[in-house]
Design a protein around this motif. Structure first.
Motif: not given
Length: 372
Positions: A186, A20, A184, A214-216, A160, A158
């Motif tokens: 998060w 990232g 994407q 899957n970020s964060s 949430y 991307s």
């Protein structure tokens, strides 16, 4: 296989771990600089990471990454087709968005210049829940035009809010007669929130999406012992005080058991992504780092879940199972630790951050007070 071949399904190119680029931004790091980026990237490439995710919003990440990737240490050892570059358009600042066709095109061209490359492997529309769906669809159309021009290989969105992501994914397929290549999300395949796995993946698969990032995995640094990160822009983390306190208590408990909450959470997210990957949906993990020490710690943790491959493109296998040196007894103990963390989190488990929240006017793309 050449990574720049757009005809190749992205699911065959995307490794299980992605670096990232937010760690090179003012949001999460004090004084991000070229020396930091160069050192981290050199070590990351040596250790086998070959995909980078950033954004124009993560300023000055694109500039620092471009400088590092064009450094002789990289140019002499890694050709452009040996790694993937992913960036985003649409979000400019914390309260400023521009999804207009002119700006989307200008932003991509600027990213190409900043990253010092002739093409981008993936471009996402950034934080799509903050703007009207119609503007996102229009922006996706511009990105698809740029795919045909050869400036971009794959297109994604991307954000949430899982319901917004899945709704837009369905509409893209209907309007353009082709699915998004990648989505994407998060902080929602973590020890604190697992909604992506339970609520999002099936819907995204139905919309034809073949890759999900899957970020964060640490919920932007919430799931660690030293608290949320604070960069030059101050404390931006959306976690309320009660959740922060519960996370701190969980970190202290896990430390008392001889383990790190950050390591426990990272292993959980990587393993969860691997277990949710199927033949028609690839789930990967974006791992943010700010230093060589953090990078090496995170990759040592990842090795406990993923095997090392002999593939020349990257060292991390796409379909790896648990490492054999991570014994079953520890795995059983890990499940107990995860259960204890969830118990400590209590009502904060599966809590969703407000994004964009009641204070945001989606139609006007600005805070409510500013829209009055």
């Amino acid at each position: 296989m050449n990574l720049s071949e757009a005809s190749t399904p992205l699911s065959r190119l995307l490794p299980p771990l992605i670096l990232g680029g937010a760690g090179f931004s003012y949001q999460v790091f004090r004084n991000p600089n070229s020396a930091q980026a160069l050192e981290v990237l050199k070590r990351a490439f040596q250790l086998g990471l070959r995909a980078i995710d950033t954004s124009a919003y993560y300023h000055p990440s694109e500039l620092l990454l471009g400088e590092a990737l064009s450094h002789p240490d990289f140019a002499l050892h890694y050709s452009r087709d040996q790694y993937l570059l992913m960036t985003k358009v649409g979000r400019i600042t914390a309260t400023q968005f521009d999804y207009s066709p002119a700006w989307v095109r200008q932003s991509v061209l600027r990213s190409l210049q900043r990253l010092r490359t002739s093409y981008l492997d993936v471009v996402f529309c950034h934080d799509v829940e903050f703007v009207p769906d119609e503007e996102v669809l229009q922006a996706v159309g511009v990105l698809l035009d740029m795919v045909r021009e050869g400036r971009i290989k794959y297109v994604g969105i991307s954000g949430y809010c899982i319901d917004v992501l899945t709704r837009i994914a369905r509409r893209v397929r209907e309007e353009y007669s082709r699915p998004l290549d990648i989505v994407q999300n998060w902080a929602q395949m973590t020890l604190q929130n697992d909604r992506l796995a339970r609520e999002g993946l099936a819907a995204l698969r139905e919309a034809g999406v073949s890759c999900v990032c899957n970020s964060s995995p640490l919920a932007i640094g919430l799931l660690r012992a030293n608290g949320v990160p604070v960069g030059d822009l101050g404390d931006f983390h959306p976690a309320p005080p009660g959740l922060r306190l519960a996370a701190k208590e969980a970190a202290e408990y896990v430390a008392g058991q001889g383990e790190s909450l950050a390591a426990l959470a990272l292993r959980h997210s990587i393993r969860r992504a691997q277990s949710e990957s199927t033949t028609d949906l690839r789930v990967t993990t974006i791992m943010g780092v700010t230093s060589i020490a953090e990078l090496e710690d995170n990759l040592a943790t990842a090795r406990q879940v993923l095997r090392i491959s002999n593939e020349p493109r990257w060292l991390w296998t796409v379909d790896a199972g648990p490492s054999t040196d991570f014994g079953s007894s520890k795995l059983e103990g890990e499940e107990d630790l995860q259960a204890a963390v969830r118990e400590i989190l209590g009502s904060w488990y599966d809590f969703c951050f407000p994004s964009p929240g009641d204070g945001w006017d989606v139609a006007a793309k600005r805070p409510v007070a500013a829209a009055l």
